[in-house]
Design a protein around this motif. Structure first.
Motif, mmCIF file in Angstrom:
data_model
loop_
_atom_site.group_PDB
_atom_site.id
_atom_site.type_symbol
_atom_site.label_atom_id
_atom_site.label_comp_id
_atom_site.label_asym_id
_atom_site.label_seq_id
_atom_site.Cartn_x
_atom_site.Cartn_y
_atom_site.Cartn_z
ATOM 1 N N ALA A 53 0.643 -1.651 -0.752
ATOM 2 C CA ALA A 53 -0.215 -0.584 -1.259
ATOM 3 C C ALA A 53 -1.468 -0.465 -0.404
ATOM 4 O O ALA A 53 -2.066 -1.470 -0.018
ATOM 5 C CB ALA A 53 -0.599 -0.868 -2.711
ATOM 6 N N ILE A 54 -1.846 0.754 -0.070
ATOM 7 C CA ILE A 54 -3.068 1.000 0.688
ATOM 8 C C ILE A 54 -3.992 1.868 -0.152
ATOM 9 O O ILE A 54 -3.547 2.629 -1.004
ATOM 10 C CB ILE A 54 -2.773 1.682 2.050
ATOM 11 N N SER A 55 -5.290 1.747 0.099
ATOM 12 C CA SER A 55 -6.272 2.480 -0.695
ATOM 13 C C SER A 55 -6.346 3.933 -0.231
ATOM 14 O O SER A 55 -5.912 4.271 0.877
ATOM 15 C CB SER A 55 -7.646 1.826 -0.550
ATOM 16 N N PRO A 56 -6.909 4.815 -1.060
ATOM 17 C CA PRO A 56 -7.065 6.213 -0.650
ATOM 18 C C PRO A 56 -7.863 6.355 0.641
ATOM 19 O O PRO A 56 -7.509 7.169 1.496
ATOM 20 C CB PRO A 56 -7.805 6.844 -1.837
ATOM 21 N N ALA A 57 -8.939 5.559 0.804
ATOM 22 C CA ALA A 57 -9.747 5.645 2.025
ATOM 23 C C ALA A 57 -8.952 5.196 3.245
ATOM 24 O O ALA A 57 -9.018 5.829 4.310
ATOM 25 C CB ALA A 57 -11.007 4.795 1.872
ATOM 26 N N VAL A 92 -0.276 11.861 11.586
ATOM 27 C CA VAL A 92 0.870 12.191 10.738
ATOM 28 C C VAL A 92 0.577 11.701 9.322
ATOM 29 O O VAL A 92 -0.276 10.838 9.121
ATOM 30 C CB VAL A 92 2.179 11.534 11.252
ATOM 31 N N PRO A 93 1.271 12.248 8.320
ATOM 32 C CA PRO A 93 1.081 11.764 6.951
ATOM 33 C C PRO A 93 1.420 10.288 6.823
ATOM 34 O O PRO A 93 2.345 9.783 7.474
ATOM 35 C CB PRO A 93 2.040 12.624 6.133
ATOM 36 N N VAL A 94 0.692 9.598 5.967
ATOM 37 C CA VAL A 94 0.885 8.172 5.717
ATOM 38 C C VAL A 94 1.151 7.976 4.234
ATOM 39 O O VAL A 94 0.512 8.607 3.375
ATOM 40 C CB VAL A 94 -0.355 7.360 6.149
ATOM 41 N N ALA A 95 2.118 7.130 3.893
ATOM 42 C CA ALA A 95 2.427 6.826 2.493
ATOM 43 C C ALA A 95 2.646 5.328 2.353
ATOM 44 O O ALA A 95 3.058 4.654 3.302
ATOM 45 C CB ALA A 95 3.660 7.585 2.019
ATOM 46 N N ASP A 96 2.357 4.809 1.166
ATOM 47 C CA ASP A 96 2.601 3.396 0.923
ATOM 48 C C ASP A 96 3.833 3.218 0.044
ATOM 49 O O ASP A 96 4.511 4.186 -0.317
ATOM 50 C CB ASP A 96 1.375 2.713 0.303
ATOM 51 N N ARG A 97 4.132 1.967 -0.294
ATOM 52 C CA ARG A 97 5.332 1.654 -1.060
ATOM 53 C C ARG A 97 5.341 2.364 -2.414
ATOM 54 O O ARG A 97 6.378 2.851 -2.862
ATOM 55 C CB ARG A 97 5.399 0.134 -1.239
ATOM 56 N N THR A 98 4.167 2.428 -3.055
ATOM 57 C CA THR A 98 4.086 3.079 -4.362
ATOM 58 C C THR A 98 4.459 4.550 -4.269
ATOM 59 O O THR A 98 5.245 5.061 -5.080
ATOM 60 C CB THR A 98 2.665 2.941 -4.932
ATOM 61 N N ALA A 99 3.893 5.259 -3.276
ATOM 62 C CA ALA A 99 4.205 6.677 -3.107
ATOM 63 C C ALA A 99 5.687 6.885 -2.829
ATOM 64 O O ALA A 99 6.299 7.852 -3.303
ATOM 65 C CB ALA A 99 3.365 7.254 -1.973
ATOM 66 N N ALA A 112 -11.054 -0.440 6.712
ATOM 67 C CA ALA A 112 -10.950 0.965 7.101
ATOM 68 C C ALA A 112 -9.514 1.397 7.369
ATOM 69 O O ALA A 112 -9.072 2.457 6.908
ATOM 70 C CB ALA A 112 -11.808 1.233 8.333
ATOM 71 N N LEU A 113 -8.760 0.578 8.108
ATOM 72 C CA LEU A 113 -7.431 0.993 8.573
ATOM 73 C C LEU A 113 -6.304 0.079 8.114
ATOM 74 O O LEU A 113 -5.173 0.227 8.570
ATOM 75 C CB LEU A 113 -7.422 1.087 10.105
ATOM 76 N N PHE A 114 -6.573 -0.872 7.256
ATOM 77 C CA PHE A 114 -5.593 -1.789 6.695
ATOM 78 C C PHE A 114 -5.013 -2.734 7.743
ATOM 79 O O PHE A 114 -4.964 -3.946 7.526
ATOM 80 C CB PHE A 114 -4.461 -1.022 6.006
ATOM 81 N N VAL A 115 -4.595 -2.199 8.883
ATOM 82 C CA VAL A 115 -3.978 -3.034 9.924
ATOM 83 C C VAL A 115 -4.935 -3.323 11.075
ATOM 84 O O VAL A 115 -4.588 -4.071 11.982
ATOM 85 C CB VAL A 115 -2.704 -2.365 10.483
ATOM 86 N N GLY A 116 -6.122 -2.728 11.075
ATOM 87 C CA GLY A 116 -7.051 -2.893 12.191
ATOM 88 C C GLY A 116 -6.879 -1.804 13.228
ATOM 89 O O GLY A 116 -5.817 -1.175 13.335
ATOM 90 N N SER A 117 -7.908 -1.583 14.014
ATOM 91 C CA SER A 117 -7.889 -0.481 14.981
ATOM 92 C C SER A 117 -6.876 -0.693 16.096
ATOM 93 O O SER A 117 -6.205 0.251 16.526
ATOM 94 C CB SER A 117 -9.285 -0.298 15.576
#
Length: 432
Positions: A91-95, A106-113, A63-68
Motif C-alpha cells: 500500500a502506498i499513500s496518496p502523496a 504513467v498512472p500508479v496503483a497499489d495492491r489495494t486499488a 515522498a516516493l516510497f522506493v526513493g528517487s
C-alpha cells in the motif's frame, strides 16, 4: 540502500502493459520476491506484466516510497517497455502515489486499488456491487477525491478509468461521504434480510456449512462438485465474489445441510474491504462448520492458511469447528501424494481437526468429505443418528497421543509435529 532484480516479457499488443514493483522492508513485513501473486492480480484485472522490480529498504521513502534512484530506474523500464501503468505490491499513500505519477509519467496503483479493481469487475449481485462500491468510495475518500471514476476501466489500464459512456464527475469529500452513508443504509437492509434467512434455517434445525479459503484454492469447483451446481469457477484470483447457498443431501445422515460458497481471502486484504463484505462474510461467521479449502499444490500453502486464519479471527469465526480440505489432489506428483486420505492437524488455536485430501475435479475423496461432515453433525447433536457406516467409526475420533505424527524432519512425536504420519506434506519446504 537498495538492491533490485528485473525480468521482462513481451505482452499482447491489445493488453495494458504493467510494471510490477515490490519492496522488501525486512523481517515482519510481507514480501513476495517473485511477485507472482501480484502478477496474477494484474492478469485478473486484465493487464499484462512486462517487467518486475524488487528493491530492499529499511523504511519507505516519504515522498516516493522506493526513493528517487529506484524511481528513476522504474521510469526507464516504463519507457523501454511502453508500459501503461506501475503496480506496487504494498500500500502506498496518496502523496506517494501523486509524486510517483509525476515522476514516472504513467498512472500508479497499489495492491489495494488492484484488488478493488478486480472486485468491481467480478461483483454480480446487488449486494456484491454495493459492497464493492462502499469499499471503493472509502478508498477514494483519502485520495483523488476529484475523480469519481479513478478506479473504473477506460482503455484497459489501471489508472485509465471511466467506463464507456460514463461522464467524469467532479466529487468533493462531502459528496463521497453522502454516498457512503446511503450505501451503508442499503447494506443494513441486506444484512437484515440475510439475518432473517439465517434465523429461519436455524429454527428449522438446518446444519450450516461454509466454504472458506485462500482465493483460487478451488472453493467454487468443490462447491459445484458437492451440490451439482453451476457456480462460475475459473483458475484465477477472485473468480467469484457473491455468496451462493445450496442444499447438500448427505445419504449417511439421511439429512440435508446448507452449503455456502463465500468470497476467497488473500494476503493484505484491505481492512475496509473486509468491513464492506461483512454481510457476505457473516455466512462464515454464523456457520456450524467451516470447510477450510487449501490448495494442496501451492508452494506457499502454509502462508495462505495463516492468512485465512487471520481473516477468520477478524470476523470472529476462529472458534467455529473446521475441516481442513486439501484440494487439487489431482495436481500432486506421486511422491507428494499422502499415504492416507484422512489424517489430523493442529490449528493455531490448538484445536485438532481432520484433514481430508480431495480432488474437486476428479471427485477423489469427496465421499470421505461427506462422511466427515456427517461426523461433525453428530458431534454437535444436530442430525439423527445415521445408519452404520464403518468410515464414520474410523474417522470419528482423533488418533491417540502416543501415535506418531508427521513433521518436516519425518515421523515424530505429537509434541513436535502437527499431522499424523501421512507421507510427504504437499509442497512443504522440503518435499520427499
Amino acid at each position: 540502500m537498495s538492491s533490485s532484480s528485473h525480468s521482462a516479457a513481451t505482452p499482447p499488443s491489445e493488453a495494458a502493459r504493467a510494471i510490477l514493483v515490490g519492496v522488501d522492508f525486512g523481517r515482519g513485513a510481507p514480501f513476495d520476491p517473485s511477485l507472482d501473486e501480484l502478477a496474477l492480480l494484474a492478469e485478473s484485472a486484465g493487464d499484462t506484466p512486462v517487467a518486475r522490480v524488487t528493491a530492499k529498504r529499511q523504511a519507505p521513502d516519504a515522498a516516493l516510497f522506493v526513493g528517487s534512484g529506484k524511481a528513476d530506474e522504474i521510469k526507464l523500464l516504463v519507457q523501454a517497455h511502453g508500459a501503461h501503468t506501475v503496480l506496487f505490491d504494498q500500500a502506498i499513500s496518496p502523496a506517494q502515489q501523486r509524486n510517483l505519477e509525476r515522476v514516472l509519467g504513467v498512472p500508479v496503483a497499489d495492491r489495494t486499488a488492484l484488488i478493488l479493481e478486480i472486485f468491481a469487475a467480478r461483483a454480480k449481485s446487488h449486494e456484491g456491487k454495493l459492497q464493492v462500491e462502499l469499499a471503493r468510495l472509502q478508498y477514494l475518500a483519502s485520495r483523488l477525491v476529484r475523480r469519481w471514476s479513478h478506479l473504473e476501466r477506460q482503455s484497459g489500464g489501471i489508472g485509465m478509468r471511466g467506463g464507456p459512456g460514463e461522464a467524469q464527475i467532479e466529487l468533493d469529500r462531502r459528496m463521497i461521504d453522502d454516498r457512503i452513508k446511503s450505501i451503508k443504509e442499503r447494506l443494513k437492509k441486506v444484512q437484515r434480510q440475510r439475518s432473517t434467512q439465517r434465523r429461519a434455517r436455524a429454527r428449522n434445525g438446518v446444519f450450516r456449512v461454509s466454504l472458506v479459503g485462500y482465493t483460487n484454492a478451488g472453493k467454487s469447483t468443490l462447491f459445484n462438485a458437492l451440490v451439482k451446481a453451476r457456480t462460475y469457477a475459473a483458475d484465477q484470483l477472485f473468480a467469484t465474489l457473491d455468496t451462493t447457498t445450496r442444499s447438500l443431501y448427505l445419504e449417511e445422515a439421511a439429512a440435508s445441510v446448507s452449503l455456502s460458497d463465500t468470497v476467497g481471502f488473500i494476503r493484505d486484504l484491505p481492512h475496509k474491504l473486509v468491513e464492506a463484505f461483512q454481510a457476505t462474510l457473516q455466512e462464515a461467521a454464523d456457520a456450524d462448520l467451516l470447510l477450510h479449502v487449501v490448495d494442496a499444490a501451492s508452494p506457499v500453502l502454509d502462508e495462505q492458511m495463516v492468512e485465512v486464519e487471520r481473516v477468520l479471527e477478524e470476523i470472529d469465526a476462529a472458534g467455529i469447528p473446521q475441516l481442513l480440505v486439501y484440494n487439487k489432489l489431482d495436481k500432486l506428483e506421486d511422491t507428494q501424494r499422502p499415504r492416507q486420505p484422512v489424517d489430523w492437524m493442529e490449528r493455531p488455536n490448538g484445536q485438532r481437526v481432520p484433514r481430508i485430501f480431495v480432488s474437486a475435479i476428479s471427485g477423489e475423496g469427496l465421499d470421505l468429505l461427506r462422511a466427515q461432515i456427517v461426523t461433525a453433525m453428530r458431534e454437535q447433536g444436530l442430525t439423527p443418528e445415521p445408519a452404520h457406516d464403518p468410515r464414520l467409526i474410523s474417522l470419528a475420533k482423533p488418533p491417540h497421543e502416543d501415535e506418531g505424527s508427521w513433521s518436516e524432519s519425518g515421523p515424530a512425536s505429537n509434541n513436535e509435529g502437527k499431522a499424523v504420519d501421512n507421507g510427504p506434506a504437499p509442497h512443504s519446504n522440503e518435499q520427499a
